[in-house]
Enzyme design. Structure first.
Site, mmCIF file in Angstrom:
data_model
loop_
_atom_site.group_PDB
_atom_site.id
_atom_site.type_symbol
_atom_site.label_atom_id
_atom_site.label_comp_id
_atom_site.label_asym_id
_atom_site.label_seq_id
_atom_site.Cartn_x
_atom_site.Cartn_y
_atom_site.Cartn_z
ATOM 1 N N CYS A 123 5.087 -0.681 -1.839
ATOM 2 C CA CYS A 123 3.808 -0.106 -2.263
ATOM 3 C C CYS A 123 4.077 1.321 -2.735
ATOM 4 C CB CYS A 123 2.754 -0.164 -1.162
ATOM 5 S SG CYS A 123 3.048 0.858 0.284
ATOM 6 N N ASN A 144 4.758 3.630 0.960
ATOM 7 C CA ASN A 144 5.478 3.005 2.064
ATOM 8 C C ASN A 144 4.992 3.479 3.434
ATOM 9 O OD1 ASN A 144 8.898 2.723 3.261
ATOM 10 N ND2 ASN A 144 7.395 1.106 3.082
ATOM 11 N N CYS A 182 1.388 2.456 4.261
ATOM 12 C CA CYS A 182 0.215 1.616 4.556
ATOM 13 C C CYS A 182 0.529 0.137 4.334
ATOM 14 C CB CYS A 182 -0.988 2.029 3.700
ATOM 15 S SG CYS A 182 -1.617 3.688 4.027
ATOM 16 N N ARG A 183 0.467 -0.297 3.096
ATOM 17 C CA ARG A 183 0.555 -1.733 2.794
ATOM 18 C C ARG A 183 1.929 -2.337 3.049
ATOM 19 N NH1 ARG A 183 -1.618 -1.220 -3.190
ATOM 20 N NH2 ARG A 183 -0.419 0.712 -2.953
ATOM 21 N N SER A 184 2.980 -1.729 2.507
ATOM 22 C CA SER A 184 4.297 -2.364 2.633
ATOM 23 C C SER A 184 4.831 -2.384 4.063
ATOM 24 C CB SER A 184 5.311 -1.769 1.652
ATOM 25 O OG SER A 184 5.443 -0.384 1.794
ATOM 26 N N ASP A 190 -4.924 -0.524 -1.974
ATOM 27 C CA ASP A 190 -4.462 0.567 -1.123
ATOM 28 C C ASP A 190 -5.604 1.001 -0.197
ATOM 29 O OD1 ASP A 190 -3.335 2.797 0.042
ATOM 30 O OD2 ASP A 190 -2.597 3.626 -1.850
#
Length: 158
Positions: free
Chosen positions: A13, A16, A18-20, A130
């Site tokens: 993401c 690096n 939050c999402r990933s 995000d």
């Protein structure tokens, strides 16, 4: 870089944090529960260099903890070597995809298949938004989407 079974995945993401890292933790837990974690190299990274060395966002950690999922990840930026060593690079949105494809074009021995993680979503939600400027509910939505996508990805690659 490849594990004993030769499988590897890098979740990506923007920052690096939050999402990933959520996707990485979810996938690692699923692979562990399915007793195939030793066949995988699993990591996550960022397209930007903003958060290198940082722990995941506290809201990401809280969301994972709520689902009995751990992470000890530290943010890192995707490197040229990642394109040569990872089998799959799964990203969260079109901006990540453009950045990764641009970077991949400068790598001579790129072997990675670069895709949106959302392309594995049975509910057809292609983009994982995000949640950084959002609420706890936005992090929960990311988690749920990652669970759906990672389940299908793991099934197709087992």
């Amino acid at each position: 870089m490849a594990a004993a079974g030769g499988k590897s995945v890098l979740f990506v993401c923007l920052g690096n944090i939050c999402r990933s890292p959520i996707a990485e933790a979810v996938f690692r837990k699923m692979a562990t529960e399915n007793e195939v974690v030793d066949k995988w190299v699993i990591d996550s990274g960022a397209t930007s260099d903003w958060n290198i060395g940082s722990a995941p966002d506290e809201r990401s950690v809280a969301c994972l903890k709520k689902h009995n999922t751990d992470t000890d990840h530290r943010a890192r930026q995707v490197t040229k070597e990642d394109f040569a060593t990872f089998e799959y690079i799964l990203c969260m949105d079109e901006s990540n995809l453009r950045d990764l494809n641009r970077k991949a074009n400068s790598v001579k021995n790129c072997k990675a298949k670069i895709e949106l993680l959302g392309s594995y979503d049975p509910e057809k939600q292609l983009v994982i938004q995000d949640p950084y400027y959002g609420s706890e509910q936005d992090f929960e939505m990311v988690y749920e989407q990652c669970v759906r996508c990672c389940r299908v990805f793991l099934e197709r690659n087992s």
